[in-house]
Design an enzyme around this catalytic site. Structure first.
Site, PDB file in Angstrom:
ATOM      1  N   ARG A  11      43.730  46.872  31.342  1.00  0.00           N
ATOM      2  CA  ARG A  11      43.081  46.168  32.434  1.00  0.00           C
ATOM      3  C   ARG A  11      44.051  46.078  33.604  1.00  0.00           C
ATOM      4  O   ARG A  11      45.235  45.780  33.415  1.00  0.00           O
ATOM      5  CB  ARG A  11      42.636  44.761  32.019  1.00  0.00           C
ATOM      6  CG  ARG A  11      41.391  44.745  31.130  1.00  0.00           C
ATOM      7  CD  ARG A  11      40.157  45.266  31.849  1.00  0.00           C
ATOM      8  NE  ARG A  11      38.954  45.249  31.034  1.00  0.00           N
ATOM      9  CZ  ARG A  11      38.508  46.277  30.312  1.00  0.00           C
ATOM     10  NH1 ARG A  11      39.191  47.405  30.284  1.00  0.00           N
ATOM     11  NH2 ARG A  11      37.389  46.183  29.630  1.00  0.00           N
ATOM     12  N   GLU A  31      38.596  47.302  41.323  1.00  0.00           N
ATOM     13  CA  GLU A  31      38.049  48.646  41.084  1.00  0.00           C
ATOM     14  C   GLU A  31      36.758  48.816  41.875  1.00  0.00           C
ATOM     15  O   GLU A  31      35.868  47.959  41.775  1.00  0.00           O
ATOM     16  CB  GLU A  31      37.811  48.844  39.588  1.00  0.00           C
ATOM     17  CG  GLU A  31      39.139  48.845  38.822  1.00  0.00           C
ATOM     18  CD  GLU A  31      38.996  49.063  37.321  1.00  0.00           C
ATOM     19  OE1 GLU A  31      37.862  49.237  36.843  1.00  0.00           O
ATOM     20  OE2 GLU A  31      40.018  49.071  36.633  1.00  0.00           O
ATOM     21  N   HIS A  40      39.214  54.547  35.694  1.00  0.00           N
ATOM     22  CA  HIS A  40      38.759  53.750  34.526  1.00  0.00           C
ATOM     23  C   HIS A  40      37.826  54.586  33.635  1.00  0.00           C
ATOM     24  O   HIS A  40      36.668  54.228  33.417  1.00  0.00           O
ATOM     25  CB  HIS A  40      38.042  52.465  34.991  1.00  0.00           C
ATOM     26  CG  HIS A  40      37.965  51.423  33.896  1.00  0.00           C
ATOM     27  ND1 HIS A  40      37.902  50.070  34.159  1.00  0.00           N
ATOM     28  CD2 HIS A  40      37.941  51.527  32.542  1.00  0.00           C
ATOM     29  CE1 HIS A  40      37.836  49.399  33.014  1.00  0.00           C
ATOM     30  NE2 HIS A  40      37.849  50.263  32.019  1.00  0.00           N
TER      31      HIS A  40
HETATM   32  C1  MLT Z   1      36.226  49.058  27.513  1.00  0.00           C
HETATM   33  O1  MLT Z   1      36.670  47.899  27.554  1.00  0.00           O
HETATM   34  O2  MLT Z   1      35.436  49.399  26.637  1.00  0.00           O
HETATM   35  C2  MLT Z   1      36.663  50.062  28.506  1.00  0.00           C
HETATM   36  O3  MLT Z   1      37.464  49.528  29.488  1.00  0.00           O
HETATM   37  C3  MLT Z   1      35.581  50.906  29.067  1.00  0.00           C
HETATM   38  C4  MLT Z   1      34.469  50.191  29.742  1.00  0.00           C
HETATM   39  O4  MLT Z   1      34.657  49.208  30.434  1.00  0.00           O
HETATM   40  O5  MLT Z   1      33.334  50.623  29.579  1.00  0.00           O
END
Ligand code: MLT
Length: 316
Positions: free
Chosen positions: A229, A258, A276
């Site tokens: 993060r 973001e 991301h």
């Molecule tokens: C997650 O926490 O699964 C990843 O950061 C990917 C997303 O946010 O979809």
């Protein structure tokens, strides 16, 4: 015929998973078009599926009086106000293992890009140069230090076996190491690693865990990778460290905001930025969609849930 419960899909997820949900005992509303579509769907929502785009705030929960369950098609639940969910008696589920392999592979790819200086070679070749001078290093013989040693970091350590590297980890949630990676203090991980790889869940307590002071403790000329993060890393401090040479390079798949707003950081020649995409593989998204749809179908049938997220103060 009684009204079927409504499941609102707020963020785009795997299409096959949505189709399977449509075959279940519910009405599925696609609200992925944006905030207006979501606002119109919330009053009838019994279940809500999100990825990370939709922030499940106390306000949003307040606008969904029939809501009983929030399904996060991914790992991190930092976009869900768990306190507000607890206060409303909601259940929150996620897909904790769905993206592990995808994030492992991205992380290892970023380590290799950084340590071999591959981005520079790619860029200079595109500019018409043919620079075959010695540069970059091997991963073999280096130490990777994990900040956060949960499912993903452990899988990276395991995948790195054939590269003959050493690993060390900091994780205040673990009392003993689950494998051969030694658990150490944060300072020892920072000062003893060639690559520091961040894999902690974001909490109010660890905002800017990797700040200027932490970066100063890292080996001069080492690398930082963050696929967890964005707010775990102080981007201003990271930029300064890239400028000064304290860090030889960094790779960020996640940013404090973001899309990212610090153009000077994103465009820094020694930063590798990605948008991301740790979990954004075909396979990872298929598993995330499958896992949350399985959970919602279990909830619709009144069956026990498999991946309920613990809420502050305990489950409702
Ligand atoms: C997650 O926490 O699964 C990843 O950061 C990917 C997303 O946010 O979809």
């Amino acid at each position: 015929m009684p009204d079927l419960p409504t499941v609102v899909v707020a963020d785009p997820i795997d299409a096959a998973a949505v189709e399977r949900l449509r075959q279940g005992p519910c009405r599925v509303v696609d609200a992925t078009a944006g905030p207006e579509a979501l606002a119109a769907a919330l009053p009838e929502a019994w279940g809500l599926i999100v990825r990370s785009r939709t922030k499940v705030t106390a306000d949003l929960i307040g606008r969904a009086p029939k809501l009983t369950i929030v399904a996060r098609a991914g790992v991190g639940v930092d976009n869900v106000d768990l306190g507000a969910a607890r206060a409303r008696g909601l259940r929150v589920v996620n897909a904790p293992g769905a993206a592990t392999q995808s994030v492992v592979e991205l992380s290892v790819a970023l380590y290799l890009l950084l340590i071999r200086g591959l981005q520079g070679s790619i860029d200079s070749t595109r500019r018409g140069r043919w620079d075959r001078s010695t540069h970059g290093r091997e991963l073999a013989g280096k130490t990777v230090g994990f900040v956060g040693y949960g499912r993903i970091a452990r899988a990276i350590a395991s995948a790195l076996g054939p590269f003959h590297i050493a690993t060390r980890a900091f994780d205040p949630l673990l009392e003993t190491s689950p494998d051969a990676t030694p658990l150490l203090g944060l300072d020892e991980v920072l000062s003893g690693s060639d690559i520091v790889s961040v894999h902690a869940a974001l909490t109010p307590q660890n905002h800017h865990l990797i700040d200027a002071a932490a970066i100063a403790k890292m080996r001069r000329g080492s690398y930082l990778v963050n696929v967890a993060r964005g707010s775990l890393v102080d981007e201003a401090a990271l930029f300064a460290a890239l400028e000064s040479g304290q860090l030889a390079g960094a790779a960020l798949d996640v940013f404090e905001t973001e899309p990212p707003t610090r153009a000077e950081l994103v465009n820094h020649p020694r930063l590798i930025p990605t948008p991301h995409i740790g979990a954004a593989t075909v396979e990872g998204q298929a598993r995330a969609g499958r896992d949350v749809v399985d959970e919602l179908l279990r909830a619709l049938r009144g069956e026990p849930l498999m991946s309920q997220v613990p809420l502050p103060g305990g489950r409702p």
